[in-house]
Design a protein around this motif. Structure first.
Motif: not given
Length: 218
Positions: A155-161
């Motif tokens: 979830l964090i990787d998706r929001a960072v991207a």
């Protein structure tokens, strides 16, 4: 304390009842499944509110089944606690995929963190029984809880991207901050205080995010 909604035990197929039509057999299996699922749902709410001192008779009543039905599914309180724990972890992990489909990445992350608070509420309520289970079945926690960091990291990787949270986020730090709610003093305000912590964490995660910086400049 109110709780909002959310891997059940691997179970052998129920035996085929004798001398009844196949359609009736399927109906009985479906009824048993519904009873099982309802008991898990009600027990999770009861444990979050009252701990494992919650009355099993009351859980059965609220699930609209007899106490004998509860004991057929869960021969002891510990069996019920284990099933609830597995279910809560599974529901938390499944929620990440659902939220990612339906919401913007940062909003999905925030709602998942709020659901994590609900998971912690149930886990706090089962603390005594979970300690007993940990001493006899540590694989339960390794297999189940090990999924949570992976889901949060995704979830964090998706929001960072997407540029909606800052780029220097370590998911382990976020999980540690969230897990701190487990040891907060028990009080009627625990749930609201934990959700305020989520809002504070999200404010920090959004601060300086690339997309937000561009929006502020324009």
């Amino acid at each position: 304390m109110a709780i909002r909604r959310e891997q059940t035990l691997a179970r052998k197929p129920l035996p085929e009842p004798k001398n009844i039509a196949p359609s009736e057999s399927r109906r009985l299996r479906a009824d048993a499944r519904r009873n099982y699922d309802k008991l898990i749902e009600v027990a999770a709410q009861a444990f979050a509110s009252h701990g494992t001192a919650a009355s099993l008779e009351d859980i059965a009543r609220r699930a609209d089944v007899g106490i004998g039905t509860l004991y057929r599914h869960f021969p002891s309180r510990e069996h019920l606690v284990e099933a609830v724990y597995r279910h809560e972890v599974e529901a938390l992990c499944d929620a990440a995929e659902e939220l990612s489909r339906e919401r913007a990445p940062d909003e999905a992350l925030e709602e998942w963190m709020n659901r994590f608070v609900g998971y912690i509420a149930t886990k706090r309520g089962m603390a005594d029984s979970l300690r007993i289970l940990l001493s006899s079945n540590s694989k339960l926690f390794a297999d189940s809880y090990g999924q949570v960091p992976v889901v949060l990291s995704g979830l964090i990787d998706r929001a960072v991207a997407a540029g909606t949270i800052r780029t220097d986020v370590d998911s382990t730090d976020v999980l540690q901050a969230l897990s701190g709610t487990y040891s907060m003093p028990n009080s009627p305000e625990w749930y609201d205080r934990s959700r305020r912590l989520v809002r504070l964490l999200m404010d920090g995660l959004r601060w300086g995010a690339p997309k937000i910086r561009v929006s502020q400049k324009t």
